[in-house]
Scaffold this active site. Structure first.
Site, PDB file in Angstrom:
ATOM      1  N   GLU A 210       0.865  -1.174   0.000  1.00  0.00           N
ATOM      2  CA  GLU A 210       0.000   0.000   0.000  1.00  0.00           C
ATOM      3  C   GLU A 210       0.906   1.229   0.000  1.00  0.00           C
ATOM      4  O   GLU A 210       1.432   1.625   1.043  1.00  0.00           O
ATOM      5  CB  GLU A 210      -0.922  -0.006   1.229  1.00  0.00           C
ATOM      6  CG  GLU A 210      -1.925  -1.155   1.229  1.00  0.00           C
ATOM      7  CD  GLU A 210      -2.922  -1.069   0.096  1.00  0.00           C
ATOM      8  OE1 GLU A 210      -3.098   0.029  -0.465  1.00  0.00           O
ATOM      9  OE2 GLU A 210      -3.523  -2.102  -0.245  1.00  0.00           O
ATOM     10  N   CYS A 244      -1.986   9.598   2.510  1.00  0.00           N
ATOM     11  CA  CYS A 244      -1.633   9.055   1.193  1.00  0.00           C
ATOM     12  C   CYS A 244      -2.708   9.283   0.149  1.00  0.00           C
ATOM     13  O   CYS A 244      -2.440   9.191  -1.044  1.00  0.00           O
ATOM     14  CB  CYS A 244      -1.310   7.567   1.305  1.00  0.00           C
ATOM     15  SG  CYS A 244      -2.701   6.565   1.897  1.00  0.00           S
TER      16      CYS A 244
END
Length: 470
Positions: A210, A244
Site C-alpha cells: 500500500e 496518502c
C-alpha cells in the site's frame, strides 16, 4: 531477552498447532481488539496528539472510530466469509464436490506507516485475524509514542502465542525481513516498497504494498465553486496533508484558478481562523526530517496562500502554490504535507494527458457538475481509487477495495477485501472412488472414441452475449 527468532518460532508453532484457525478464536480476538480501542481511547488520543498534534475529531474519525467500525463489520460477516465457495461444474465433475476453501497463509508480517499510526497497524490486522493467521506487527518508529503504546496494549489484549509487536527502526525492519514469512503487508513509500518486495522475493513470499504517489485533482469550469473549495480544502489539509489519499496537486485553467484560490483562502479562515497555528484542529509535521523536506518544496512556484513555517513547532501553514511548473521540486515527489500546488492547463484533454504520462496514482479526483466530464476522466485515466466532487471518502466505505496500481501499490484491503488478501483460495475437488468405468476413458491406450467422448464431456458451450463477431 527474547530474540526475533524465538518470537517467530513461538508464533509459527502456534499457527501449526491450529490455534488461530477456529472461527470462535478469530471472533474472540476481534472482540478483544474492540475492547482495546474502547478501554484505551483516552490514551490513544493522547499519543496521537503527541506524535502528530492530531485533534480528537480527526483521531476519532480516521483512527479509532474507523478501526472499530472495520472490526464490527468483520464480526458481522466473518461466518459467511469463511464458508467454502461453491463453483460451477463441468459434465465430468457433476457428481464431485468442487469448491474454493479459504485458508490462512500462516505467519504474516504487517509493516505500518506513520501518517495514521493506529489505523494503518490495526486495519490490516483485522483482516489477518479474520482469515486465521498469526501476525507480527511492526508499527512505524516515526510516531514513537503511538508505537510504544500499541507495543504495550496489543500483547495485553490479544493472544500472546499468535500475535506479537516488534518496535524499532530500519535496522530492526531489515532484520525482520531476513526471516521467512508466509505473507507481508506493507504500507509506506514506493521506495521502501521496492526494498520490501525484494526481500520477500528471497523467500517467494506474496506481498501487498500500500504505497502512495501524487494524487491529481482536476477542477473543471463546471464545478460548484463553494462545495469544491470546502471539500478540497478539508481533504488537502486534513492531518496537515499527511495522508496518502490527499489531493496532491490541482489541474485547472487560469480562469478557474482565479476563482478557486480566494475561495480556498476563505475556507481556511473559516476552518482554522486567522492564525491556523493557534487552531486546535490543525496538526503538525511528524518530525524534523519531514519538516525540512517540506520547507524546501515551498520554493516551487509562487506562494498565493500561507507559506509561513516555524521549525521549533514543526508548523507549516496551509499553503497554496501558483505558477508551478511540472519540473519544479514540489512536482517530483509525493508532498505528504500542507502544500497544494496548482498547475495551469488549457482544457480537460490536456489534464488527462498530464495525468497519463505520470505514474498511476493511488487516488484521482475530479470536480465537475458536468457528468460527461466526470465520465471521461473516469474512462480515460487509471488510478487505485476515483472520486468525483469530493476526496478521501472513497476509502471510508468498507464495501469498496482500497489499494493502488503500479507505482502506487499492489493488492487491496478493507472489509472483505482484507479477509481475501490474507486468505489463500484453495481449489478443492472431492471425488468418489467409484464410477471407474467413466473415468477409464482418460486412460491409455488412447483412441478416437475416448477422445471424442472426453471432448464432448468437457466442452464449454459459448453463451449468446448479443455480440456480433467482426
Amino acid at each position: 531477552m527474547t530474540t526475533f527468532a524465538d518470537s517467530l518460532l513461538r508464533l509459527r508453532n502456534a499457527f501449526l498447532s491450529g490455534k488461530s484457525r477456529p472461527v470462535e478464536f478469530r471472533i474472540n480476538q476481534l472482540n478483544f481488539l474492540i475492547r482495546l480501542l474502547q478501554e484505551n481511547e483516552a490514551a490513544l488520543l493522547n499519543v496521537l496528539y503527541m506524535d502528530l498534534h492530531k485533534s480528537r475529531f480527526e483521531a476519532m474519525i480516521a483512527e479509532i472510530g474507523f478501526v472499530r467500525n472495520e472490526a464490527i463489520y468483520t464480526l458481522n460477516n466473518i461466518k459467511s466469509w469463511i464458508e467454502p465457495e461453491m463453483v460451477e461444474k463441468s459434465f465430468v465433475t457433476k457428481l464431485d464436490n468442487c469448491f474454493i476453501q479459504k485458508e490462512p497463509y500462516g505467519l504474516t508480517l504487517i509493516i505500518a506507516s506513520w501518517s495514521h499510526p493506529v489505523q494503518l497497524v490495526l486495519m490490516p490486522l483485522i483482516g489477518a485475524i479474520a482469515a486465521g493467521n498469526c501476525v507480527v506487527l511492526k508499527p512505524s518508529e516515526v510516531t514513537a509514542n503511538t508505537a510504544a503504546l500499541l507495543g504495550k496494549l496489543i500483547p495485553k489484549y490479544l493472544d500472546h502465542d499468535c500475535f506479537a509487536v516488534f518496535n524499532g527502526g530500519p535496522v530492526e525492519t531489515r532484520k525482520l525481513l531476513q526471516f521467512k514469512f508466509d505473507y507481508i503487508f506493507y504500507t509506506g513509500s514506493s521506495a521502501v516498497g521496492k526494498v520490501i518486495m525484494k526481500a520477500a522475493a528471497e523467500h517467494l513470499t506474496p506481498v501487498t504494498l500500500e504505497l502512495g504517489g501524487k494524487n491529481p485533482c482536476y477542477i473543471d469550469q463546471s464545478c460548484n465553486l463553494e462545495s469544491t473549495a470546502h471539500r478540497l480544502t478539508w481533504g488537502r489539509f486534513f492531518n496537515s496533508g499527511q495522508s496518502c489519499v490527499a489531493p496532491d496537486y490541482i489541474l485547472c485553467t487560469k480562469e478557474v484558478q482565479e476563482q478557486l484560490v480566494p475561495a480556498i483562502g476563505q475556507c481556511l479562515h473559516s476552518f482554522y481562523g486567522k492564525e491556523p497555528k493557534e487552531s486546535p484542529d490543525y496538526g503538525r509535521i511528524v518530525n524534523d526530517n519531514h519538516f525540512k523536506r517540506l520547507q524546501k518544496l515551498l520554493s516551487s512556484g509562487g506562494v498565493a496562500i500561507g507559506g509561513e513555517s516555524d521549525d521549533q513547532d514543526r508548523y507549516i501553514a496551509p499553503t497554496v502554490l501558483v505558477d508551478v511548473k511540472e519540473s519544479d521540486p514540489v512536482m517530483q515527489e509525493e508532498i505528504f504535507g500542507p502544500i497544494l500546488p496548482i498547475i495551469i492547463i488549457s482544457c480537460m484533454e490536456e489534464a488527462i494527458g498530464f495525468i497519463n504520462r505520470r505514474q498511476k496514482p493511488l487516488a484521482l479526483y475530479v470536480y465537475a457538475t458536468n457528468n460527461k466530464v466526470v465520465n471521461e476522466m473516469l474512462e480515460k485515466t487509471s488510478s487505485g481509487g476515483f472520486c468525483s466532487n469530493d476526496n478521501l471518502v472513497q476509502m471510508t466505505l468498507n464495501t469498496l477495495p482500497f489499494g493502488g496500481i503500479g507505482f502506487s501499490g499492489l493488492g487491496m484491503y478493507h472489509g472483505k477485501f482484507s479477509f481475501d488478501t490474507f486468505s489463500h483460495r484453495r481449489a478443492c475437488v472431492l471425488k468418489s472412488s467409484g464410477m471407474e468405468k467413466i473415468n477409464s476413458t482418460r486412460y491409455p491406450p488412447y483412441n478416437d472414441h475416448k477422445l471424442s467422448w472426453l471432448l464432448w464431456a468437457t466442452d464449454v458451450k459459448k453463451r449468446d452475449c448479443n455480440c456480433r463477431l467482426l
